[in-house]
Design an enzyme around this catalytic site. Sequence first.
Site, PDB file in Angstrom:
ATOM      1  N   SER A 107      51.889 -12.680  17.665  1.00 10.21           N
ATOM      2  CA  SER A 107      50.769 -12.017  17.230  1.00 10.21           C
ATOM      3  C   SER A 107      49.645 -12.864  16.392  1.00 10.21           C
ATOM      4  O   SER A 107      50.468 -13.134  15.273  1.00 10.21           O
ATOM      5  CB  SER A 107      50.872 -10.643  16.843  1.00 10.21           C
ATOM      6  OG  SER A 107      49.429 -10.187  16.127  1.00 10.21           O
TER       7      SER A 107
ATOM      8  N   GLY B  39      44.607 -12.409  17.892  1.00 15.89           N
ATOM      9  CA  GLY B  39      44.468 -13.736  18.055  1.00 15.89           C
ATOM     10  C   GLY B  39      45.083 -14.336  19.553  1.00 15.89           C
ATOM     11  O   GLY B  39      44.374 -15.000  20.093  1.00 15.89           O
TER      12      GLY B  39
END
Length: 349
Positions: free
Chosen positions: A91, A259
């Site tokens: 992540s 992201g």
Amino acid sequence: MKEELVFQMMDTHAGGDVSRIVTGGIDLLPGATVREQMHYLRDDADGLRKLLLDEPYGIPEMSVDLLVPPSDPEAAVGYIIMEVMGYPIYSGSNTICTATAVLELGLVEKREGRQRFTLESPAGLVHIEALVENGVVEAITCEGLPSYIDTYRASIHVPDLGDVTYSVAYSGGFYALVEATELGFDLTRDEERDLAACAHKIVEAIQAERGFSHYTLGDVGPLPFLHFMGPVEQVADDFYRSRSATYVHPGVICRSTTGTGTSARLALMNHEGLIKPGDRLETVSLRETGFIGEFTGTRREGTHQVVENTITGKSYVLSRAEVVVNCEDPMVECAGLHHILTSGHHAGE
């Protein structure tokens, strides 16, 4: 004595997404790698994730990152990511928060200017560049996972919505990518609840129709994520901006653009021939926070053109706390905690 379990935590956020960094009080977990330690936590000690993401300690919109010893000597620290849907192997927002916490805790010495170090995630090594100005971590740039387009502009019939056009990218998880305007959204904060409901319907329809397989990981479970894409604005020759929103769980739209969502968008823009290596895309959330993804290059992996990328964002420290868990509290379930908390070995003595 009453039974209490204690551990240490630092709350942070990046783009509005709160990551709870567990910094101490947890036993060493079995496993030769961070990935294996993640598997142990998932299969035998899921109580930590549930505790910190459920009432009364947390809410599903948060995430948790447990600092663990790395298995690779190149890495300064390892970390395991926990979210409401489970244990993602990577992540971007969690990595930005973890890297900031590692610097604030002194696990990596904070130095003025730009500095580089490496973390170990369940997905493998992650190279970090930190920008420190006047003792403040102003930016973290981390590698996004190699991302690629699995499906381009497929169509599916969704109850209550009609026919929906979507693409699918892998960027650490499989993402459905949809044009927000085609679904009637401007990507403003007042649309948050409707966006979550819409995304849930689309994801459920895709899950019911088909599965997805990664070219090396194989079956990684049903498609969990959806990324709403706003129109792209070209800000400069090599810089683009787009409003975005990421769905990760029923009722949950991330505070940040994420992201991995930004990496997925870069893969799609490359697939469509809209960007070149060195170009950057700023994704802007419903709360006007942003991450910047940079398209750094491509490579071939079998039949896939894989996009290499980085994600840049800023994390803020919210609190440093000692968390006290009272196992007599009827809202708390301690069964999945005793065997991994150091204090649990002595509780009740």
